[in-house]
Design a protein around this motif. Structure first.
Motif, PDB file in Angstrom:
ATOM      1  N   VAL A   1     -19.245  22.350  -0.281  1.00 58.87           N
ATOM      2  CA  VAL A   1     -18.364  20.981   0.144  1.00 58.87           C
ATOM      3  C   VAL A   1     -18.316  20.143  -0.880  1.00 58.87           C
ATOM      4  CG1 VAL A   1     -18.053  19.298   1.773  1.00 58.87           C
ATOM      5  CG2 VAL A   1     -19.000  21.561   2.725  1.00 58.87           C
ATOM      6  N   PHE A   2     -16.977  19.596  -1.274  1.00 57.25           N
ATOM      7  CA  PHE A   2     -16.852  18.759  -2.329  1.00 57.25           C
ATOM      8  C   PHE A   2     -16.648  17.344  -1.517  1.00 57.25           C
ATOM      9  CE2 PHE A   2     -14.441  22.620  -4.427  1.00 57.25           C
ATOM     10  CZ  PHE A   2     -15.704  22.829  -5.079  1.00 57.25           C
ATOM     11  N   GLU A   3     -17.376  16.293  -1.960  1.00 57.16           N
ATOM     12  CA  GLU A   3     -17.274  14.988  -1.327  1.00 57.16           C
ATOM     13  C   GLU A   3     -16.602  14.071  -2.258  1.00 57.16           C
ATOM     14  OE1 GLU A   3     -21.067  13.571   0.056  1.00 57.16           O
ATOM     15  OE2 GLU A   3     -21.754  15.352   1.367  1.00 57.16           O
ATOM     16  N   PHE A   4     -15.543  13.444  -1.660  1.00 56.84           N
ATOM     17  CA  PHE A   4     -14.838  12.484  -2.176  1.00 56.84           C
ATOM     18  C   PHE A   4     -14.661  11.201  -1.469  1.00 56.84           C
ATOM     19  CE2 PHE A   4     -13.011  16.700  -3.957  1.00 56.84           C
ATOM     20  CZ  PHE A   4     -13.157  16.469  -5.244  1.00 56.84           C
ATOM     21  N   PRO A   5     -14.515  10.168  -2.442  1.00 62.55           N
ATOM     22  CA  PRO A   5     -14.268   8.896  -1.468  1.00 62.55           C
ATOM     23  C   PRO A   5     -12.896   9.205  -0.685  1.00 62.55           C
ATOM     24  CG  PRO A   5     -14.542   8.408  -3.696  1.00 62.55           C
ATOM     25  CD  PRO A   5     -14.426   9.892  -3.749  1.00 62.55           C
ATOM     26  N   GLU A   6     -12.582   8.243   0.262  1.00 59.09           N
ATOM     27  CA  GLU A   6     -11.352   8.362   0.724  1.00 59.09           C
ATOM     28  C   GLU A   6     -10.411   8.005  -0.310  1.00 59.09           C
ATOM     29  OE1 GLU A   6     -10.722   9.121   4.704  1.00 59.09           O
ATOM     30  OE2 GLU A   6     -12.275  10.163   3.931  1.00 59.09           O
ATOM     31  N   TRP A   7      -8.958   8.348   0.020  1.00 59.39           N
ATOM     32  CA  TRP A   7      -7.909   7.862  -0.790  1.00 59.39           C
ATOM     33  C   TRP A   7      -6.699   7.127  -0.218  1.00 59.39           C
ATOM     34  CZ3 TRP A   7      -8.152  13.722  -2.233  1.00 59.39           C
ATOM     35  CH2 TRP A   7      -9.030  13.872  -3.259  1.00 59.39           C
ATOM     36  N   ALA A   8      -6.129   6.342  -0.687  1.00 60.56           N
ATOM     37  CA  ALA A   8      -5.144   5.751  -0.126  1.00 60.56           C
ATOM     38  C   ALA A   8      -3.535   5.649  -1.234  1.00 60.56           C
ATOM     39  CB  ALA A   8      -5.284   4.395   0.276  1.00 60.56           C
ATOM     40  N   THR A   9      -2.723   6.028  -0.643  1.00 61.40           N
ATOM     41  CA  THR A   9      -1.327   5.917  -1.454  1.00 61.40           C
ATOM     42  C   THR A   9      -0.158   5.257  -0.683  1.00 61.40           C
ATOM     43  OG1 THR A   9       0.036   7.078  -3.148  1.00 61.40           O
ATOM     44  CG2 THR A   9      -0.549   8.380  -1.017  1.00 61.40           C
ATOM     45  N   ALA A  10       0.679   4.960  -1.312  1.00 62.10           N
ATOM     46  CA  ALA A  10       1.984   4.367  -0.649  1.00 62.10           C
ATOM     47  C   ALA A  10       3.165   4.685  -1.768  1.00 62.10           C
ATOM     48  CB  ALA A  10       1.584   2.937  -0.652  1.00 62.10           C
ATOM     49  N   LEU A  11       4.408   4.906  -0.668  1.00 60.71           N
ATOM     50  CA  LEU A  11       5.762   4.705  -1.218  1.00 60.71           C
ATOM     51  C   LEU A  11       5.927   3.329  -1.236  1.00 60.71           C
ATOM     52  CD1 LEU A  11       8.331   6.512  -1.924  1.00 60.71           C
ATOM     53  CD2 LEU A  11       9.272   5.829   0.357  1.00 60.71           C
ATOM     54  N   ALA A  12       6.051   2.568  -2.325  1.00 63.22           N
ATOM     55  CA  ALA A  12       6.220   1.439  -2.635  1.00 63.22           C
ATOM     56  C   ALA A  12       7.526   0.807  -2.916  1.00 63.22           C
ATOM     57  CB  ALA A  12       5.190   0.592  -3.760  1.00 63.22           C
ATOM     58  N   ILE A  13       8.212   0.045  -2.086  1.00 64.50           N
ATOM     59  CA  ILE A  13       9.499  -0.256  -2.267  1.00 64.50           C
ATOM     60  C   ILE A  13       9.735  -2.050  -2.547  1.00 64.50           C
ATOM     61  CG2 ILE A  13      11.870  -0.456  -1.337  1.00 64.50           C
ATOM     62  CD1 ILE A  13      10.981   1.826   0.496  1.00 64.50           C
ATOM     63  N   THR A  14      10.375  -2.232  -3.638  1.00 64.30           N
ATOM     64  CA  THR A  14      10.511  -3.739  -4.031  1.00 64.30           C
ATOM     65  C   THR A  14      11.558  -4.573  -3.043  1.00 64.30           C
ATOM     66  OG1 THR A  14      12.247  -3.434  -5.742  1.00 64.30           O
ATOM     67  CG2 THR A  14       9.913  -3.170  -6.555  1.00 64.30           C
ATOM     68  N   GLU A  15      11.490  -5.850  -3.382  1.00 64.05           N
ATOM     69  CA  GLU A  15      12.538  -6.603  -2.559  1.00 64.05           C
ATOM     70  C   GLU A  15      13.784  -5.950  -2.879  1.00 64.05           C
ATOM     71  OE1 GLU A  15      10.569 -10.888  -2.269  1.00 64.05           O
ATOM     72  OE2 GLU A  15      11.383 -10.446  -4.296  1.00 64.05           O
ATOM     73  N   GLU A  16      14.033  -5.705  -4.074  1.00 61.06           N
ATOM     74  CA  GLU A  16      15.461  -5.171  -4.462  1.00 61.06           C
ATOM     75  C   GLU A  16      15.739  -3.843  -4.275  1.00 61.06           C
ATOM     76  OE1 GLU A  16      13.966  -8.457  -6.553  1.00 61.06           O
ATOM     77  OE2 GLU A  16      13.191  -6.613  -6.929  1.00 61.06           O
ATOM     78  N   GLY A  17      14.795  -3.035  -3.348  1.00 60.80           N
ATOM     79  CA  GLY A  17      15.170  -1.747  -2.946  1.00 60.80           C
ATOM     80  C   GLY A  17      14.910  -0.765  -4.061  1.00 60.80           C
ATOM     81  N   LYS A  18      14.059  -1.186  -5.026  1.00 61.63           N
ATOM     82  CA  LYS A  18      13.573  -0.060  -6.117  1.00 61.63           C
ATOM     83  C   LYS A  18      12.194   0.563  -5.752  1.00 61.63           C
ATOM     84  CE  LYS A  18      16.874  -0.462  -9.134  1.00 61.63           C
ATOM     85  NZ  LYS A  18      17.480   0.694  -9.635  1.00 61.63           N
ATOM     86  N   ILE A  19      12.033   1.858  -5.901  1.00 61.21           N
ATOM     87  CA  ILE A  19      10.841   2.480  -5.660  1.00 61.21           C
ATOM     88  C   ILE A  19       9.872   2.544  -6.611  1.00 61.21           C
ATOM     89  CG2 ILE A  19      10.086   4.644  -4.765  1.00 61.21           C
ATOM     90  CD1 ILE A  19      12.440   5.110  -3.090  1.00 61.21           C
ATOM     91  N   ILE A  20       8.771   1.985  -6.646  1.00 64.70           N
ATOM     92  CA  ILE A  20       7.575   2.083  -7.778  1.00 64.70           C
ATOM     93  C   ILE A  20       7.132   3.265  -7.705  1.00 64.70           C
ATOM     94  CG2 ILE A  20       5.677   0.738  -8.566  1.00 64.70           C
ATOM     95  CD1 ILE A  20       6.467  -1.602  -7.255  1.00 64.70           C
ATOM     96  N   MET A  21       7.141   4.004  -8.981  1.00 58.07           N
ATOM     97  CA  MET A  21       6.382   5.127  -9.326  1.00 58.07           C
ATOM     98  C   MET A  21       5.445   4.958 -10.415  1.00 58.07           C
ATOM     99  SD  MET A  21       7.536   7.144  -6.949  1.00 58.07           S
ATOM    100  CE  MET A  21       6.751   8.954  -7.400  1.00 58.07           C
ATOM    101  N   VAL A  22       4.396   5.717 -10.792  1.00 55.69           N
ATOM    102  CA  VAL A  22       3.711   5.454 -11.711  1.00 55.69           C
ATOM    103  C   VAL A  22       3.619   6.608 -12.607  1.00 55.69           C
ATOM    104  CG1 VAL A  22       2.187   3.668 -10.948  1.00 55.69           C
ATOM    105  CG2 VAL A  22       1.208   5.884 -10.711  1.00 55.69           C
ATOM    106  N   LYS A  23       3.248   6.451 -13.988  1.00 55.69           N
ATOM    107  CA  LYS A  23       3.279   7.870 -14.958  1.00 55.69           C
ATOM    108  C   LYS A  23       1.859   7.664 -15.634  1.00 55.69           C
ATOM    109  CE  LYS A  23       6.944   8.989 -17.269  1.00 55.69           C
ATOM    110  NZ  LYS A  23       8.166   9.033 -18.394  1.00 55.69           N
TER     111      LYS A  23
END
Length: 188
Positions: free
Chosen positions: A42-64
């Motif tokens: 069994v591989f134990e990892f911390p819990e993860w969190a992610t989001a589809l993040a949308i700005t006030e202007e309606g843009k979606i923030i992605m990361v590279k």
């Protein structure tokens, strides 16, 4: 058949490797029929969190960012590990969004959680949609992070998905649930 008829009993566990971000244990288990399963890893990892993040202007923030295991630069949603100091999963994603992007969000909605691989991984990815994003700070990255922020349209996001340019499967699941929440896709 009830779920109780499928549950295994853990007889013993031995830790083989323990680090902050990755722990491996070897379990011995007993199946409902009494048969033993030895050396179940069994591989134990911390819990993860992610989001589809949308700005006030309606843009979606992605990361590279560079992903060493794949040996390539990947386009992903912002997110990361839930820290022990986070009071909730929502607090964790708000912190991660602020650290990685410098954006704070008016609203954050929980979309549920998923598992990368429930046969070997013990943690969950907690999925969110964040709306009303406003740039309030500069990035505050961890020592091993180098993240480029992308602000894209909904159409560009769909194109990235269609072109299979987002390879992180849990992020694709988050995108799916977020698009359902936004009523951009519907079941027939």
């Amino acid at each position: 058949m009830s779920d109780n008829n499928l549950k295994w009993k853990t007889i013993s566990s031995e830790y083989l490797f323990k680090e902050n971000w990755f722990t491996v244990r070897k379990d011995t288990c007993e199946k409902p029929d009494g048969k033993l399963v030895n050396n179940y890893y069994v591989f134990e990892f911390p819990e993860w969190a992610t989001a589809l993040a949308i700005t006030e202007e309606g843009k979606i923030i992605m990361v590279k960012q560079w992903r060493q295991a794949l040996g390539e630069v990947c386009i992903e949603l912002p997110g990361g590990c839930v820290d022990a100091t986070d009071a909730s999963f929502e607090d964790a994603i708000r912190r991660e969004l602020l650290e990685e992007t410098g954006y704070a969000f008016e609203a954050v909605h929980n979309l549920g959680n998923i598992s990368a691989n429930p046969s070997t991984n013990n943690n969950l990815m907690h999925m969110f949609i964040a709306t009303g994003g406003k740039k309030v700070a500069e990035q505050k990255l961890d020592a091993n992070e180098q993240i480029e922020i992308l602000e894209i349209s909904m159409e560009e996001l769909i194109q990235l998905v269609e072109e299979k340019r987002i390879v992180q499967s849990m992020h694709l699941s988050t995108i799916f649930y977020a698009l359902r929440y936004l009523e951009k896709i519907k079941y027939q």
